[in-house]
Design a protein around this motif. Structure first.
Motif, PDB file in Angstrom:
ATOM      1  N   UNK A  16      -5.586   5.581 -10.592  1.00 36.22           N
ATOM      2  CA  UNK A  16      -5.657   4.804  -9.354  1.00 36.22           C
ATOM      3  C   UNK A  16      -7.021   4.148  -9.167  1.00 36.22           C
ATOM      4  N   UNK A  17      -8.087   4.801  -9.657  1.00 36.12           N
ATOM      5  CA  UNK A  17      -9.422   4.230  -9.499  1.00 36.12           C
ATOM      6  C   UNK A  17      -9.596   2.958 -10.321  1.00 36.12           C
ATOM      7  N   UNK A  18      -8.664   2.673 -11.250  1.00 38.48           N
ATOM      8  CA  UNK A  18      -8.736   1.477 -12.096  1.00 38.48           C
ATOM      9  C   UNK A  18      -7.850   0.340 -11.589  1.00 38.48           C
ATOM     10  N   UNK A  19      -7.081   0.577 -10.528  1.00 36.15           N
ATOM     11  CA  UNK A  19      -6.124  -0.413 -10.048  1.00 36.15           C
ATOM     12  C   UNK A  19      -6.638  -1.126  -8.800  1.00 36.15           C
ATOM     13  N   UNK A  20      -6.110  -2.340  -8.576  1.00 31.02           N
ATOM     14  CA  UNK A  20      -6.465  -3.089  -7.377  1.00 31.02           C
ATOM     15  C   UNK A  20      -5.245  -3.860  -6.877  1.00 31.02           C
ATOM     16  N   UNK A  21      -5.288  -4.255  -5.632  1.00 34.44           N
ATOM     17  CA  UNK A  21      -4.206  -5.024  -5.030  1.00 34.44           C
ATOM     18  C   UNK A  21      -4.187  -6.435  -5.609  1.00 34.44           C
ATOM     19  N   UNK A  22      -3.027  -6.953  -6.015  1.00 29.79           N
ATOM     20  CA  UNK A  22      -2.969  -8.312  -6.571  1.00 29.79           C
ATOM     21  C   UNK A  22      -3.111  -9.405  -5.506  1.00 29.79           C
ATOM     22  N   UNK A  23      -2.984  -9.040  -4.241  1.00 34.54           N
ATOM     23  CA  UNK A  23      -3.118 -10.020  -3.153  1.00 34.54           C
ATOM     24  C   UNK A  23      -4.575 -10.178  -2.718  1.00 34.54           C
ATOM     25  N   UNK A  24      -5.215  -9.058  -2.394  1.00 38.51           N
ATOM     26  CA  UNK A  24      -6.554  -9.131  -1.795  1.00 38.51           C
ATOM     27  C   UNK A  24      -7.627  -8.492  -2.663  1.00 38.51           C
ATOM     28  N   UNK A  25      -7.235  -7.890  -3.792  1.00 36.71           N
ATOM     29  CA  UNK A  25      -8.151  -7.303  -4.770  1.00 36.71           C
ATOM     30  C   UNK A  25      -8.866  -6.048  -4.244  1.00 36.71           C
ATOM     31  N   UNK A  26      -8.364  -5.469  -3.173  1.00 38.47           N
ATOM     32  CA  UNK A  26      -8.968  -4.262  -2.622  1.00 38.47           C
ATOM     33  C   UNK A  26      -8.460  -3.019  -3.357  1.00 38.47           C
ATOM     34  N   UNK A  27      -9.145  -1.888  -3.113  1.00 40.79           N
ATOM     35  CA  UNK A  27      -8.720  -0.621  -3.685  1.00 40.79           C
ATOM     36  C   UNK A  27      -7.318  -0.255  -3.195  1.00 40.79           C
ATOM     37  N   UNK A  28      -6.654   0.582  -3.983  1.00 42.78           N
ATOM     38  CA  UNK A  28      -5.305   1.030  -3.612  1.00 42.78           C
ATOM     39  C   UNK A  28      -5.248   2.547  -3.614  1.00 42.78           C
ATOM     40  N   UNK A  29      -4.242   3.059  -2.945  1.00 44.66           N
ATOM     41  CA  UNK A  29      -3.938   4.486  -3.022  1.00 44.66           C
ATOM     42  C   UNK A  29      -2.467   4.641  -3.370  1.00 44.66           C
ATOM     43  N   UNK A  30      -2.158   5.758  -4.003  1.00 45.14           N
ATOM     44  CA  UNK A  30      -0.794   6.012  -4.466  1.00 45.14           C
ATOM     45  C   UNK A  30      -0.218   7.190  -3.706  1.00 45.14           C
ATOM     46  N   UNK A  31       0.890   6.962  -3.020  1.00 49.12           N
ATOM     47  CA  UNK A  31       1.672   8.043  -2.413  1.00 49.12           C
ATOM     48  C   UNK A  31       3.078   7.922  -3.003  1.00 49.12           C
ATOM     49  N   UNK A  32       4.045   7.602  -2.169  1.00 51.83           N
ATOM     50  CA  UNK A  32       5.364   7.264  -2.699  1.00 51.83           C
ATOM     51  C   UNK A  32       5.461   5.773  -2.984  1.00 51.83           C
ATOM     52  N   UNK A  33       4.375   5.069  -2.719  1.00 53.32           N
ATOM     53  CA  UNK A  33       4.259   3.652  -3.031  1.00 53.32           C
ATOM     54  C   UNK A  33       2.793   3.377  -3.337  1.00 53.32           C
ATOM     55  N   UNK A  34       2.469   2.138  -3.667  1.00 52.17           N
ATOM     56  CA  UNK A  34       1.086   1.739  -3.849  1.00 52.17           C
ATOM     57  C   UNK A  34       0.688   0.879  -2.655  1.00 52.17           C
ATOM     58  N   UNK A  35      -0.368   1.288  -1.972  1.00 45.80           N
ATOM     59  CA  UNK A  35      -0.802   0.605  -0.758  1.00 45.80           C
ATOM     60  C   UNK A  35      -2.295   0.335  -0.833  1.00 45.80           C
TER      61      UNK A  35
END
Length: 276
Positions: A16-35
């Motif tokens: 998760x620390x390597x991923x980013x949002x494709x819309x706003x490029x912000x950090x993401x968190x993973x639960x039952x979805x990616x937010x």
């Protein structure tokens, strides 16, 4: 036993620390979805893939094409010599983060040695099939020009018989990270190319573009033939863009009476991103 969706969620949590949002490029968190922190939300599919695309792909890259490609690449394993060559080219570890840009239905990436594997393609039908057949890896529907990955996050990018987005590939690669690009040569699929009398094959533009981006490179060639039967020839016709504009009579004749061999003729280019 965990479901495919649960496996994918766990795999995403691990990077998760390597991923980013494709819309706003912000950090993401993973639960039952990616937010992301701006509340852009992406749900995991039942088979575990994430749709992170802002647009759709060419409709010619459809479910039938990838089903036939899976028969050739996944079941018949026509590209095993290429997998072997890539395996020997560079070291692989379970911690190596590998992104396959233009992964299709994922068979080539899945056959490579153990590593953290991320398959990316804009064609939804390809990623759907990849997630069904290879649930132990991450599969993203995403644009190669807008990867859902942070800067300097990936150890190795693969671009196998697919267009390259060099700016993005360099962005996501760690300093010293590797790009491996596989390019078709003149005799690649020549048995199908000859059906359309398409003239001389020229890959110089693709080769020169790689050399411009990675001037300190290595290259090796790989050429071999495989036996194909009528069923294989039908799959090859349905999966190959080379056959899209062929006359229907020519296609039928190739399937029924075509050559019983298929030529694979490739160049494997290998380069590293600079340290700065």
């Amino acid at each position: 036993m965990k479901s495919k969706k649960e496996k994918s969620i766990d795999l995403c949590k691990n990077i998760v620390e390597n991923l980013r949002c494709p819309f706003c490029y912000e950090d993401v968190e993973i639960t039952l979805s990616m937010t992301c922190h701006n509340n852009h939300n992406f749900d995991f599919s039942k088979t575990g893939y994430l749709n992170l695309a802002l647009q759709s792909s060419d409709k010619k890259y459809n479910a039938e094409l990838f089903k036939e490609r899976y028969k050739i690449m996944g079941l018949k394993n026509v590209y095993q010599p290429l997998v072997d060559a890539l395996t020997d080219l560079v070291p692989w570890t379970q911690h190596t983060k590998v992104l396959d840009g233009g992964t299709g239905e994922g068979s080539l990436l899945a056959r490579l040695p153990e590593s953290v594997k991320i398959g990316v393609d804009l064609a939804k039908d390809g990623i759907v099939l990849a997630s069904k057949n290879y649930p132990d890896h991450l599969w993203f529907i995403a644009d190669l020009a807008n990867l859902p990955v942070k800067d300097n996050a990936i150890d190795r990018v693969l671009s196998i018989l697919s267009p390259a987005s060099y700016q993005e590939f360099k962005r996501v690669l760690k300093p010293g990270g590797e790009l491996i690009k596989v390019i078709p040569n003149a005799n690649y699929f020549k048995e199908i190319r000859e059906l359309g009398h398409q003239g001389d094959f020229d890959n110089s533009h693709t080769v020169n573009r790689f050399k411009e981006e990675f001037p300190d490179y290595q290259v090796q060639t790989l050429s071999y033939t495989v036996l194909v039967n009528e069923e294989d020839r039908e799959s090859l016709i349905k999966m190959s863009p080379l056959a899209w504009d062929l006359d229907e009579k020519i296609v039928r004749n190739y399937i029924k009476q075509g050559k019983d061999r298929l030529t694979i003729d490739l160049s494997i280019y290998y380069g590293k991103r600079g340290l700065v």
